[in-house]
Design an enzyme around this catalytic site. Sequence first.
Site, short mmCIF file in Angstrom:
data_model
loop_
_atom_site.label_atom_id
_atom_site.label_comp_id
_atom_site.label_asym_id
_atom_site.label_seq_id
_atom_site.Cartn_x
_atom_site.Cartn_y
_atom_site.Cartn_z
CE LYS A 22 -7.53 36.08 -16.61
NZ LYS A 22 -6.56 35.25 -15.82
CE LYS A 80 2.74 42.40 -13.45
NZ LYS A 80 3.71 42.15 -12.30
CG ASP A 81 -3.39 36.73 -14.09
OD1 ASP A 81 -3.14 37.50 -13.53
OD2 ASP A 81 -4.24 35.74 -13.99
NE ARG A 82 -1.67 29.78 -19.66
CZ ARG A 82 -2.52 29.65 -20.48
NH1 ARG A 82 -2.28 29.98 -21.64
NH2 ARG A 82 -3.58 29.30 -20.00
CD GLN A 83 -7.44 32.51 -20.24
OE1 GLN A 83 -7.21 31.61 -19.42
NE2 GLN A 83 -8.73 32.33 -20.90
#
EC number: 5.4.99.27
Length: 352
Positions: A22, A80-83
């Site tokens: 990420k 879902k993931d933000r990053q």
Amino acid sequence: MTELELLGPRASGEPLGTAVLKAVAEDFQVDEVLDIPLSGQGEHLWLWVEKRDLNTEEAARRLARAAGVPVRSISYAGLKDRQALTRQWFSLHLPGKADPDLSRAEDASLRVLKQVRHQRKLQRGAHSANGFTLRLTALAADHQAVDARLEQLRQQGVPNYFGTQRFGHGGGNVHDALDWAARKALPEQRNVRSRLLSAGRSYLFNQLLAARVADGSWARAQVGDLLAFTDSRSFFPAGEAECADPRLAILDLHPTGPMWGEGASPAGAAPAQLENAIGARQPALCQWLAQAGMDHERRILRLPIGGLTWHYPEPDILQLEFVLPAGCFATVVVREVVDLVSAGQTDSPCVF
């Protein structure tokens, strides 16, 4: 709380090196897999949405505002993931209304890629899986060792821990859940209540799984276990015959662990003794989950990695592609290969 305290030991040995995940959103891509044929008509407008560095709840609020409907009129299958760069479905309830202009919701962080009408709204948990494309950068590990480890994971699966994302920074959600449990109270805000109940329940599951990883039984059925197929929420008890089921060896069938809630565990023999021992460490938390109306459920202990492939676009970049069942975490696959460090740590001589 450390990652080891929140999750548990690795099953595949020590990490083979370090990498960054990420560094940019495109390094962590998620595509929701939804096996629902959409009819093209009905009062629900389904939206296939791409998000970049934007969490699901904020995307839902923006779409609802643009459509001129309350946020309770929008649904999604999972968070879902933000990053990350993610693509997932939403549905808007628009009885008797034309398709709204959603352009006001769009910018560099959100795009509506497709919209289709359907008779029913999107239910939570309706997606069957998530497809992942991960780029691990600043890789400091031997390629041959990584290849061998990934082949091992493809054949054996990984412990199905809940990832650290579930627990908040430093395990803050677990600390908060324990505080509320000690007071025998629940947060009034629904989203906070849901987040803390989930964190507490996931923490207990990880404790049980950590014990099974430590004694080597996480991927092996024992008499008294409750077994489940990868994509099924139903389970059945294991006797001597079930422990020799060939579907265990091909990663179709797995032992399960408890998702604590109301009612006693149906497990027996040694698995039940271990579950009771884990629950006895946190009696207030177990009681709190039951009193909150959570049902006792099961989760597979072993996570099979579907369609796992990998390559090295550059010597210090590892790209992974795979599919996981809904509710499972890509980061628990990565932690069996390398330690993840932040981008600012990769120049430290102490990292590798």
